[in-house]
Design an enzyme around this catalytic site. Structure first.
Site, PDB file in Angstrom:
ATOM      1  N   SER A  21       0.835  -1.188   0.000  1.00  0.00           N
ATOM      2  CA  SER A  21       0.000   0.000   0.000  1.00  0.00           C
ATOM      3  C   SER A  21       0.868   1.235   0.000  1.00  0.00           C
ATOM      4  CB  SER A  21      -0.882   0.004   1.239  1.00  0.00           C
ATOM      5  OG  SER A  21      -0.045   0.202   2.364  1.00  0.00           O
ATOM      6  N   LYS A  22       0.237   2.308  -0.467  1.00  0.00           N
ATOM      7  CA  LYS A  22       0.914   3.599  -0.592  1.00  0.00           C
ATOM      8  C   LYS A  22       1.600   4.023   0.695  1.00  0.00           C
ATOM      9  CE  LYS A  22      -2.616   6.220  -2.315  1.00  0.00           C
ATOM     10  NZ  LYS A  22      -3.558   5.855  -3.309  1.00  0.00           N
ATOM     11  N   ARG A  23       0.968   3.691   1.807  1.00  0.00           N
ATOM     12  CA  ARG A  23       1.490   4.183   3.075  1.00  0.00           C
ATOM     13  C   ARG A  23       2.889   3.651   3.366  1.00  0.00           C
ATOM     14  NH1 ARG A  23      -1.822   2.327   7.058  1.00  0.00           N
ATOM     15  NH2 ARG A  23      -3.065   1.351   5.443  1.00  0.00           N
TER      16      ARG A  23
END
Ligand code: GLU
Length: 489
Positions: A259-261
């Protein structure tokens, strides 16, 4: 035409990304596996755009997806941008097909109009949740007579639902995971057409995979729960089932879904950072698959030759940026100077001269792991650095005045070198002449390094000076000396 031995069918695979803004690394991974499987079996790889979810649609993202695949060197044989025998390959241009197929199911008594309001559905879901039951449609409209249903459909809003069996099982042999069985009583009467007339993903994907003669649906494991619904739909239509293969999801190092995070997920980001497409693709090959000889570095052609679905692991592959950077560095080192010069073009200042660049590349090619690190190592060649006197004095370990004097002394000696003598060994020799009890090589050369580059880590000093040139080197030494004296008067 080549036929798949076991299946006696032409292999046709596809990816079906939704244009929601970016080209996701996960999409590239799925594309790679579908492409490899199709190529290995002499088949075709198709790119379909699934844009029926208008709320998530981001205009322009189709182009982003096409360009990411082009950059990665994973070409499709048919698709939204290039057409093909089953065009159009963009779902929003195929809407009448889905309506037609949904109506066919209604006519055959396999699907029905559902007029339930969203309030009723929400209340039903709430009660079910409170009772600890699976939230499912209770089948109210399923019981309505056909004539009543038809007449209400003329004036009221409705969705179309598939009749799912209440008992028995749905199972398939997954080419990656083996047999998967789901109890039918857990499968909802899924919505096929929404109240705005748009098909749901489930209807559109099944109709299109059938019409486009997709033989193998190779997709991420997050779609496993949709597959029983798809199989019920295939059966309701009387379509032949494709082979399903659910590949593992890429994970962050902490095992959460990529995920982007935690990790950049946009293919464009990797492109902009200066990852080489062949390195990223090679790295993705290692996700859930390993080379039979344990090799880390191999070409896409080799992967295609060796790839098979039954060797895909179901354990969670970790997408580790550091490992990818290492691999990318190896790919960079394999490039010829001429290729590297070309690849670095978007990462170097426009004013850079070719000859100068060739020299710089020779100095940094073994150090950089991504192309954009070029500027980290080489920016001082193009722009005089800001010299921090504290950093400089930490290296000289002597007072500012003495340090400044020494730098000036070196500048003076360098003045005496002719342009033709401006060569790495002479520059080093000139520096060594200035060493004495107070000045060790480390003290002097690290001070010079900071004066010239602004940093304590740089490409080899004297090679760098050779490229930097006489005038610029002397100017920077003098400037650093000035800074030291001004700061400490
Ligand atoms: N449109 C789906 C997606 O966004 C396709 C899933 C599938 O491959 O069936 O990934």
């Amino acid at each position: 035409m080549v036929w798949d031995k076991n299946l006696t069918m032409t292999v046709r695979t596809r990816i079906a990304p939704s244009p929601t803004g970016i080209a996701h690394v996960g999409t590239l991974y799925t594309a790679l596996l579908n492409f490899a499987y199709a190529k290995k079996n002499g088949g075709k790889f198709i790119l379909r755009i699934e844009d029926t979810d208008r709320e998530r649609y981001v205009p322009g993202s189709e182009q982003v997806i096409f360009s990411a695949l082009r950059w990665a060197g994973i070409p499709h044989d048919e698709g939204s941008d290039i057409g093909g025998p089953f065009e159009p390959y963009t779902q929003s241009q195929r809407l009448e097909k889905y309506t037609q197929y949904a109506n066919q199911l209604i006519e055959n008594g396999k699907a029905y109009h559902c007029f339930c309001s969203s309030e009723r559905l929400a209340a039903m879901r709430k009660t079910q949740q409170e009772k600890g039951e699976l939230p499912m449609y209770d089948g109210l409209c399923r019981k309505m007579s056909q004539s009543q249903s038809e007449s209400r459909a003329k004036t009221e809003k409705f969705v179309i639902r598939l009749i799912a069996p209440d008992s028995g099982n749905t199972s398939w042999i997954d080419a990656v995971r083996g047999t998967i069985t789901i109890e039918n009583k857990t499968i909802d009467d899924q919505v096929l057409v929404k109240s705005d007339g748009f098909p749901t993903y489930h209807l559109a994907v099944v109709v299109d995979d059938h019409l486009m003669k997709i033989s193998h649906v190779i997709r991420a494991e997050e779609w496993i729960s949709s597959t029983p619904k798809h199989i019920l739909l295939y059966k309701a239509f009387g379509f032949k089932l494709p082979v399903f293969a659910h590949t593992p999801l890429l994970r962050n190092p902490d095992k959460s879904k990529l995920s982007k995070r935690r990790n950049p997920v946009s293919v464009l980001w990797y492109q902009e950072q200066g990852f080489l497409p062949e390195a990223l693709v090679n790295y993705l090959c290692l996700m859930g698959w390993s080379h039979p000889d344990g090799k880390d570095i191999f070409s896409l052609e080799e992967f295609i030759k060796l790839f098979s679905l039954d060797r895909v692991q179901t354990s969670q592959p970790i997408f580790d940026l550091e490992k990818l950077r290492w691999l990318n560095g190896s790919y960079i080192r394999q490039k010829s100077d001429a290729d590297l010069l070309n690849l670095l073009k978007p990462f170097v200042p426009k004013s850079a001269k070719k000859q100068e660049l060739i020299g710089i590349i020779a100095l940094i090619r073994d150090r950089i792991k991504t192309l954009n690190e070029f500027s980290e190592y080489a920016d001082f060649f193009f722009q005089a650095p800001k010299v921090d006197s504290q950093i400089l004095l930490k290296q000289s370990k002597l007072e500012a005045e003495k340090t400044g004097m020494k730098l000036l002394e070196y500048a003076r000696v360098l003045e005496g070198l002719s342009d033709t003598d401006w060569k790495m060994p002479n520059l080093e020799r000139a520096g060594r002449q200035l060493l004495d009890d107070r000045w060790s090589p480390k003290q002097l050369f690290m001070s010079v390094r900071v004066a010239l580059t602004g940093k304590t880590v740089s490409p080899p000093l004297f090679d760098s000076m050779e490229i930097l040139g006489k005038a610029q080197s002397i100017k920077r030494l003098t400037r650093a000396a000035e800074i030291l004296t001004h700061n400490h008067i």
